[in-house]
Design an enzyme around this catalytic site. Sequence first.
Site, PDB file in Angstrom:
ATOM      1  N   LYS A 157       0.847  -1.199   0.000  1.00 25.91           N
ATOM      2  CA  LYS A 157       0.000   0.000   0.000  1.00 25.91           C
ATOM      3  C   LYS A 157       0.882   1.248   0.000  1.00 25.91           C
ATOM      4  O   LYS A 157       0.639   2.192  -0.761  1.00 25.91           O
ATOM      5  CB  LYS A 157      -0.925   0.000   1.223  1.00 25.91           C
ATOM      6  CG  LYS A 157      -2.057  -1.017   1.101  1.00 25.91           C
ATOM      7  CD  LYS A 157      -2.798  -1.226   2.411  1.00 25.91           C
ATOM      8  CE  LYS A 157      -3.818  -2.349   2.273  1.00 25.91           C
ATOM      9  NZ  LYS A 157      -4.454  -2.739   3.530  1.00 25.91           N
ATOM     10  N   ASP A 190     -10.741   3.419   4.540  1.00 28.92           N
ATOM     11  CA  ASP A 190     -11.197   2.028   4.471  1.00 28.92           C
ATOM     12  C   ASP A 190     -12.729   1.951   4.463  1.00 28.92           C
ATOM     13  O   ASP A 190     -13.297   0.901   4.171  1.00 28.92           O
ATOM     14  CB  ASP A 190     -10.671   1.235   5.681  1.00 28.92           C
ATOM     15  CG  ASP A 190      -9.462   0.371   5.318  1.00 28.92           C
ATOM     16  OD1 ASP A 190      -9.295   0.062   4.120  1.00 28.92           O
ATOM     17  OD2 ASP A 190      -8.703   0.013   6.237  1.00 28.92           O
ATOM     18  N   GLN A 244      -4.173  -1.088   9.795  1.00 28.28           N
ATOM     19  CA  GLN A 244      -4.165  -2.448   9.256  1.00 28.28           C
ATOM     20  C   GLN A 244      -4.799  -3.416  10.268  1.00 28.28           C
ATOM     21  O   GLN A 244      -4.393  -3.453  11.429  1.00 28.28           O
ATOM     22  CB  GLN A 244      -2.720  -2.873   8.919  1.00 28.28           C
ATOM     23  CG  GLN A 244      -2.605  -4.206   8.234  1.00 28.28           C
ATOM     24  CD  GLN A 244      -3.277  -4.238   6.851  1.00 28.28           C
ATOM     25  OE1 GLN A 244      -3.178  -3.299   6.073  1.00 28.28           O
ATOM     26  NE2 GLN A 244      -3.967  -5.327   6.548  1.00 28.28           N
TER      27      GLN A 244
END
Length: 311
Positions: free
Chosen positions: A53, A120, A97
Amino acid sequence: MATVIDGKAFALRLRDYIRLQVASLKSQRGIAPGLATVLVGTDPASEVYVRNKARQTTEAGMESFQHKLNADTSEAALLELIAKLNADSKVHGILVQLPLPRHIGTERVINAIDPTKDVDGFHVSNVGLLGSGQKAMLPCTPLGCIMMLREQLGSLRGKHAVVVGRSNIVGKPMAQLLLADDCTVTIAHRYTENLPDLCRQADLLVVAVGKAEMIQGDWIKRGATVIDVGINRIERAGEIRLVGDVDFQSTAAVADAITPVPGGVGPMTIACLLFNTLTAFCRIHGLPEPQDAGFALAEGIGVLREFRHAS
Ligand code: NAD
Protein backbone atom coordinates in the site's frame (compact mmCIF):
# COMPACT_ATOMS: atom_id res chain seq x y z
CA MET A 1 -15.07 -20.02 -21.98
CA ALA A 2 -15.91 -17.02 -19.84
CA THR A 3 -14.29 -13.62 -20.31
CA VAL A 4 -11.60 -13.23 -17.66
CA ILE A 5 -12.07 -9.84 -16.00
CA ASP A 6 -8.59 -8.39 -15.78
CA GLY A 7 -8.50 -6.61 -12.41
CA LYS A 8 -4.77 -6.03 -12.69
CA ALA A 9 -5.11 -4.07 -15.94
CA PHE A 10 -8.13 -2.15 -14.61
CA ALA A 11 -6.21 -1.26 -11.44
CA LEU A 12 -3.28 -0.02 -13.52
CA ARG A 13 -5.58 2.29 -15.51
CA LEU A 14 -7.20 3.55 -12.32
CA ARG A 15 -3.80 4.19 -10.71
CA ASP A 16 -2.63 6.03 -13.83
CA TYR A 17 -5.71 8.22 -13.65
CA ILE A 18 -5.06 8.91 -9.95
CA ARG A 19 -1.37 9.73 -10.63
CA LEU A 20 -2.36 12.32 -13.24
CA GLN A 21 -4.94 13.88 -10.91
CA VAL A 22 -2.40 14.04 -8.07
CA ALA A 23 0.22 15.63 -10.35
CA SER A 24 -2.27 18.29 -11.42
CA LEU A 25 -3.35 18.99 -7.81
CA LYS A 26 0.28 19.30 -6.78
CA SER A 27 1.08 21.78 -9.53
CA GLN A 28 -2.07 23.85 -8.82
CA ARG A 29 -1.98 23.80 -5.02
CA GLY A 30 1.51 22.76 -4.05
CA ILE A 31 0.26 19.94 -1.83
CA ALA A 32 -0.30 16.25 -2.38
CA PRO A 33 -2.76 13.84 -0.79
CA GLY A 34 -1.20 11.97 2.14
CA LEU A 35 -2.02 8.48 3.40
CA ALA A 36 -0.99 7.34 6.89
CA THR A 37 -0.76 3.60 7.51
CA VAL A 38 -0.68 2.17 11.03
CA LEU A 39 0.57 -1.35 11.65
CA VAL A 40 0.59 -2.83 15.15
CA GLY A 41 2.73 -5.93 15.56
CA THR A 42 4.66 -8.07 13.10
CA ASP A 43 2.08 -10.26 11.34
CA PRO A 44 3.93 -11.18 8.10
CA ALA A 45 0.86 -10.96 5.82
CA SER A 46 -0.07 -7.55 7.28
CA GLU A 47 3.51 -6.34 6.80
CA VAL A 48 3.35 -7.29 3.10
CA TYR A 49 -0.05 -5.56 2.65
CA VAL A 50 1.13 -2.36 4.34
CA ARG A 51 4.38 -2.31 2.35
CA ASN A 52 2.47 -2.71 -0.95
CA LYS A 53 0.00 0.00 0.00
CA ALA A 54 2.81 2.41 0.93
CA ARG A 55 4.73 1.67 -2.30
CA GLN A 56 1.71 2.26 -4.50
CA THR A 57 0.89 5.45 -2.57
CA THR A 58 4.28 6.98 -3.40
CA GLU A 59 4.10 5.68 -6.99
CA ALA A 60 0.85 7.66 -7.34
CA GLY A 61 2.71 10.79 -6.24
CA MET A 62 1.05 10.88 -2.82
CA GLU A 63 2.76 11.24 0.56
CA SER A 64 3.04 8.04 2.57
CA PHE A 65 3.38 8.19 6.36
CA GLN A 66 4.09 4.79 7.86
CA HIS A 67 3.63 4.09 11.57
CA LYS A 68 4.88 0.75 12.81
CA LEU A 69 4.08 0.03 16.46
CA ASN A 70 5.11 -2.82 18.74
CA ALA A 71 2.63 -5.64 19.32
CA ASP A 72 2.31 -4.61 22.99
CA THR A 73 1.30 -1.01 22.18
CA SER A 74 -1.62 -0.01 24.42
CA GLU A 75 -5.00 0.96 23.04
CA ALA A 76 -4.57 4.39 24.66
CA ALA A 77 -1.29 4.96 22.81
CA LEU A 78 -2.87 3.91 19.52
CA LEU A 79 -5.83 6.23 20.09
CA GLU A 80 -3.37 9.06 20.81
CA LEU A 81 -1.66 8.42 17.46
CA ILE A 82 -5.04 8.40 15.67
CA ALA A 83 -5.91 11.75 17.28
CA LYS A 84 -2.61 13.21 16.03
CA LEU A 85 -3.23 11.91 12.51
CA ASN A 86 -6.79 13.29 12.58
CA ALA A 87 -5.34 16.73 13.37
CA ASP A 88 -2.46 16.55 10.86
CA SER A 89 -3.28 18.64 7.78
CA LYS A 90 -0.78 16.67 5.66
CA VAL A 91 -2.71 13.43 6.32
CA HIS A 92 -5.91 12.97 4.27
CA GLY A 93 -6.38 9.23 4.70
CA ILE A 94 -5.77 6.97 7.72
CA LEU A 95 -5.55 3.21 7.39
CA VAL A 96 -5.22 0.99 10.45
CA GLN A 97 -4.17 -2.45 9.26
CA LEU A 98 -6.43 -5.20 10.64
CA PRO A 99 -6.40 -7.48 12.52
CA LEU A 100 -5.22 -5.62 15.61
CA PRO A 101 -3.79 -7.49 18.62
CA ARG A 102 -6.50 -8.90 20.88
CA HIS A 103 -5.95 -6.42 23.74
CA ILE A 104 -7.00 -3.54 21.47
CA GLY A 105 -10.68 -2.79 20.77
CA THR A 106 -10.88 -2.70 16.96
CA GLU A 107 -14.22 -0.86 16.84
CA ARG A 108 -13.03 1.82 19.30
CA VAL A 109 -9.94 2.43 17.18
CA ILE A 110 -11.75 2.50 13.82
CA ASN A 111 -14.45 4.79 15.20
CA ALA A 112 -11.78 7.17 16.53
CA ILE A 113 -10.67 7.94 12.96
CA ASP A 114 -12.07 11.16 11.51
CA PRO A 115 -14.79 9.75 9.16
CA THR A 116 -13.59 12.09 6.37
CA LYS A 117 -10.15 10.44 6.58
CA ASP A 118 -11.55 6.91 6.96
CA VAL A 119 -10.31 5.63 3.59
CA ASP A 120 -11.20 2.03 4.47
CA GLY A 121 -14.85 3.06 4.91
CA PHE A 122 -15.19 1.05 8.14
CA HIS A 123 -16.16 3.92 10.51
CA VAL A 124 -19.71 3.52 11.79
CA SER A 125 -20.66 6.91 10.24
CA ASN A 126 -19.59 5.75 6.80
CA VAL A 127 -21.38 2.42 7.27
CA GLY A 128 -24.56 4.33 8.19
CA LEU A 129 -24.20 6.80 5.32
CA LEU A 130 -23.82 3.96 2.81
CA GLY A 131 -26.77 2.07 4.31
CA SER A 132 -29.02 5.14 4.05
CA GLY A 133 -27.94 5.95 0.49
CA GLN A 134 -25.91 9.05 1.37
CA LYS A 135 -22.45 10.08 0.25
CA ALA A 136 -20.03 7.87 2.18
CA MET A 137 -16.43 6.74 2.04
CA LEU A 138 -16.88 3.32 0.43
CA PRO A 139 -14.94 0.22 1.55
CA CYS A 140 -12.19 -0.51 -0.97
CA THR A 141 -12.85 -4.17 -1.84
CA PRO A 142 -16.59 -3.81 -2.61
CA LEU A 143 -15.87 -0.54 -4.43
CA GLY A 144 -13.38 -2.34 -6.69
CA CYS A 145 -15.90 -5.13 -7.29
CA ILE A 146 -18.70 -2.76 -8.27
CA MET A 147 -16.39 -0.85 -10.63
CA MET A 148 -15.50 -4.11 -12.40
CA LEU A 149 -19.16 -5.17 -12.57
CA ARG A 150 -20.21 -1.83 -14.04
CA GLU A 151 -17.45 -1.91 -16.60
CA GLN A 152 -18.32 -5.47 -17.56
CA LEU A 153 -22.10 -5.15 -17.66
CA GLY A 154 -23.01 -1.47 -17.85
CA SER A 155 -26.29 -1.24 -15.95
CA LEU A 156 -26.86 -3.75 -13.14
CA ARG A 157 -30.54 -2.79 -12.78
CA GLY A 158 -32.93 -5.67 -12.12
CA LYS A 159 -30.23 -8.35 -11.94
CA HIS A 160 -30.40 -10.93 -9.19
CA ALA A 161 -27.16 -10.56 -7.24
CA VAL A 162 -26.19 -13.22 -4.71
CA VAL A 163 -23.47 -12.25 -2.24
CA VAL A 164 -21.94 -15.19 -0.38
CA GLY A 165 -20.42 -13.94 2.89
CA ARG A 166 -21.72 -11.26 5.25
CA SER A 167 -18.59 -9.72 6.76
CA ASN A 168 -18.55 -6.03 7.61
CA ILE A 169 -15.62 -5.40 5.27
CA VAL A 170 -16.85 -7.23 2.15
CA GLY A 171 -20.23 -9.02 2.12
CA LYS A 172 -22.49 -6.44 3.79
CA PRO A 173 -21.18 -3.31 2.03
CA MET A 174 -21.08 -5.25 -1.26
CA ALA A 175 -24.78 -6.02 -0.86
CA GLN A 176 -25.49 -2.33 -0.15
CA LEU A 177 -23.66 -1.22 -3.30
CA LEU A 178 -25.50 -3.76 -5.43
CA LEU A 179 -28.79 -2.60 -3.92
CA ALA A 180 -27.84 1.00 -4.72
CA ASP A 181 -27.35 -0.16 -8.32
CA ASP A 182 -30.92 -1.50 -8.38
CA CYS A 183 -30.08 -5.21 -8.13
CA THR A 184 -32.31 -7.64 -6.29
CA VAL A 185 -29.91 -8.81 -3.62
CA THR A 186 -29.69 -12.03 -1.64
CA ILE A 187 -27.04 -12.40 1.07
CA ALA A 188 -25.89 -15.92 1.92
CA HIS A 189 -23.70 -17.02 4.83
CA ARG A 190 -22.57 -20.08 6.73
CA TYR A 191 -26.11 -20.93 7.88
CA THR A 192 -27.77 -20.53 4.47
CA GLU A 193 -29.55 -23.68 3.33
CA ASN A 194 -29.28 -25.03 -0.21
CA LEU A 195 -26.47 -22.68 -1.16
CA PRO A 196 -25.82 -24.35 -4.55
CA ASP A 197 -29.48 -23.84 -5.55
CA LEU A 198 -29.36 -20.22 -4.47
CA CYS A 199 -26.16 -19.58 -6.41
CA ARG A 200 -27.77 -21.12 -9.52
CA GLN A 201 -30.32 -18.26 -9.43
CA ALA A 202 -27.66 -15.56 -9.52
CA ASP A 203 -27.08 -13.31 -12.53
CA LEU A 204 -24.24 -11.83 -10.50
CA LEU A 205 -22.41 -13.88 -7.92
CA VAL A 206 -19.97 -12.24 -5.50
CA VAL A 207 -18.16 -14.65 -3.20
CA ALA A 208 -16.23 -13.61 -0.06
CA VAL A 209 -16.04 -16.62 2.21
CA GLY A 210 -12.39 -17.62 2.68
CA LYS A 211 -12.84 -21.30 1.66
CA ALA A 212 -10.65 -22.50 -1.19
CA GLU A 213 -12.60 -23.32 -4.37
CA MET A 214 -15.86 -23.91 -2.49
CA ILE A 215 -18.14 -22.71 -5.32
CA GLN A 216 -18.26 -25.23 -8.16
CA GLY A 217 -19.17 -24.80 -11.83
CA ASP A 218 -22.44 -26.73 -11.43
CA TRP A 219 -23.59 -24.06 -8.93
CA ILE A 220 -23.43 -21.39 -11.64
CA LYS A 221 -26.22 -20.18 -13.93
CA ARG A 222 -25.14 -20.14 -17.58
CA GLY A 223 -24.17 -16.58 -18.53
CA ALA A 224 -23.64 -15.35 -14.96
CA THR A 225 -20.91 -12.90 -13.95
CA VAL A 226 -18.77 -14.14 -11.05
CA ILE A 227 -16.62 -12.00 -8.77
CA ASP A 228 -14.28 -14.04 -6.60
CA VAL A 229 -13.03 -12.06 -3.59
CA GLY A 230 -11.46 -15.01 -1.76
CA ILE A 231 -7.71 -15.32 -1.30
CA ASN A 232 -6.64 -18.75 -0.08
CA ARG A 233 -3.16 -20.22 0.08
CA ILE A 234 -3.15 -23.93 -0.77
CA GLU A 235 -0.53 -26.52 -1.51
CA ARG A 236 -0.93 -28.30 -4.86
CA ALA A 237 1.60 -30.58 -6.54
CA GLY A 238 4.18 -29.58 -3.95
CA GLU A 239 3.74 -25.84 -4.63
CA ILE A 240 2.05 -23.10 -2.63
CA ARG A 241 -0.61 -21.42 -4.79
CA LEU A 242 -3.17 -18.68 -4.34
CA VAL A 243 -6.74 -19.66 -5.22
CA GLY A 244 -10.11 -18.03 -4.78
CA ASP A 245 -13.34 -19.21 -3.18
CA VAL A 246 -14.56 -20.24 -6.65
CA ASP A 247 -13.32 -23.21 -8.64
CA PHE A 248 -12.03 -21.28 -11.64
CA GLN A 249 -11.93 -23.98 -14.32
CA SER A 250 -15.39 -25.44 -13.85
CA THR A 251 -16.97 -22.00 -13.32
CA ALA A 252 -15.30 -20.39 -16.34
CA ALA A 253 -16.86 -23.11 -18.51
CA VAL A 254 -20.38 -21.90 -17.59
CA ALA A 255 -20.15 -18.24 -16.62
CA ASP A 256 -20.08 -15.30 -18.99
CA ALA A 257 -17.33 -13.51 -17.06
CA ILE A 258 -15.19 -14.22 -14.01
CA THR A 259 -12.42 -12.56 -12.00
CA PRO A 260 -9.25 -14.64 -11.58
CA VAL A 261 -7.27 -15.14 -8.37
CA PRO A 262 -4.71 -13.66 -8.32
CA GLY A 263 -5.17 -10.70 -10.66
CA GLY A 264 -8.86 -9.94 -10.10
CA VAL A 265 -10.26 -8.24 -7.01
CA GLY A 266 -6.93 -7.95 -5.12
CA PRO A 267 -5.23 -5.29 -7.30
CA MET A 268 -8.46 -3.27 -7.45
CA THR A 269 -8.63 -3.10 -3.64
CA ILE A 270 -5.34 -1.18 -3.35
CA ALA A 271 -6.18 1.04 -6.34
CA CYS A 272 -9.47 1.91 -4.61
CA LEU A 273 -7.59 2.81 -1.43
CA LEU A 274 -5.65 5.40 -3.46
CA PHE A 275 -8.91 6.50 -5.08
CA ASN A 276 -10.45 7.00 -1.62
CA THR A 277 -7.40 8.96 -0.45
CA LEU A 278 -7.77 11.27 -3.46
CA THR A 279 -11.50 11.57 -2.72
CA ALA A 280 -10.77 12.44 0.95
CA PHE A 281 -8.25 15.10 -0.14
CA CYS A 282 -10.82 16.66 -2.48
CA ARG A 283 -13.54 16.66 0.20
CA ILE A 284 -11.21 18.20 2.80
CA HIS A 285 -10.13 20.94 0.36
CA GLY A 286 -13.60 21.55 -1.07
CA LEU A 287 -12.55 20.43 -4.57
CA PRO A 288 -14.63 18.48 -7.09
CA GLU A 289 -14.36 14.79 -6.28
CA PRO A 290 -12.84 12.34 -8.76
CA GLN A 291 -16.21 10.90 -9.77
CA ASP A 292 -17.64 14.38 -10.35
CA ALA A 293 -14.54 15.54 -12.21
CA GLY A 294 -14.75 13.43 -15.30
CA PHE A 295 -13.74 10.08 -13.86
CA ALA A 296 -16.54 8.42 -15.79
CA LEU A 297 -15.25 10.04 -18.96
CA ALA A 298 -11.64 8.99 -18.52
CA GLU A 299 -10.85 6.71 -21.39
CA GLY A 300 -11.04 3.03 -20.63
CA ILE A 301 -11.94 3.44 -16.97
CA GLY A 302 -15.12 1.97 -15.58
CA VAL A 303 -18.07 4.11 -14.76
CA LEU A 304 -18.25 5.51 -11.28
CA ARG A 305 -21.63 6.96 -10.61
CA GLU A 306 -23.05 8.16 -7.36
CA PHE A 307 -24.31 5.51 -4.97
CA ARG A 308 -27.69 6.81 -4.04
CA HIS A 309 -30.66 4.55 -4.20
CA ALA A 310 -34.21 5.40 -4.92
CA SER A 311 -36.83 3.89 -2.66
P1 NAD B 1 -14.88 -13.35 7.08
O1 NAD B 1 -14.25 -14.57 7.65
O2 NAD B 1 -15.00 -12.12 7.90
O3 NAD B 1 -16.34 -13.73 6.56
C1 NAD B 1 -16.59 -14.92 5.87
C2 NAD B 1 -18.07 -15.02 5.59
O4 NAD B 1 -18.28 -16.26 4.88
C3 NAD B 1 -18.94 -15.08 6.84
O5 NAD B 1 -19.98 -14.13 6.69
C4 NAD B 1 -19.50 -16.50 6.87
O6 NAD B 1 -20.85 -16.56 7.33
C5 NAD B 1 -19.41 -16.92 5.41
N1 NAD B 1 -19.20 -18.35 5.29
C6 NAD B 1 -18.27 -19.14 5.89
N2 NAD B 1 -18.42 -20.43 5.51
C7 NAD B 1 -19.44 -20.46 4.65
C8 NAD B 1 -20.07 -21.49 3.92
N3 NAD B 1 -19.67 -22.75 4.01
N4 NAD B 1 -21.11 -21.17 3.13
C9 NAD B 1 -21.54 -19.90 3.02
N5 NAD B 1 -20.97 -18.87 3.68
C10 NAD B 1 -19.94 -19.15 4.49
O7 NAD B 1 -14.09 -13.08 5.71
P2 NAD B 1 -13.88 -11.74 4.84
O8 NAD B 1 -13.02 -10.80 5.59
O9 NAD B 1 -15.18 -11.27 4.30
O10 NAD B 1 -13.01 -12.36 3.65
C11 NAD B 1 -13.50 -13.40 2.82
C12 NAD B 1 -12.43 -13.80 1.85
O11 NAD B 1 -12.10 -12.69 1.03
C13 NAD B 1 -11.11 -14.24 2.47
O12 NAD B 1 -10.53 -15.24 1.65
C14 NAD B 1 -10.26 -12.98 2.41
O13 NAD B 1 -8.86 -13.28 2.36
C15 NAD B 1 -10.72 -12.39 1.11
N6 NAD B 1 -10.54 -10.94 1.00
C16 NAD B 1 -9.95 -10.49 -0.12
C17 NAD B 1 -9.79 -9.14 -0.31
C18 NAD B 1 -9.17 -8.64 -1.59
O14 NAD B 1 -8.73 -7.54 -1.65
N7 NAD B 1 -9.15 -9.46 -2.63
C19 NAD B 1 -10.22 -8.22 0.66
C20 NAD B 1 -10.86 -8.72 1.80
C21 NAD B 1 -11.03 -10.10 1.95
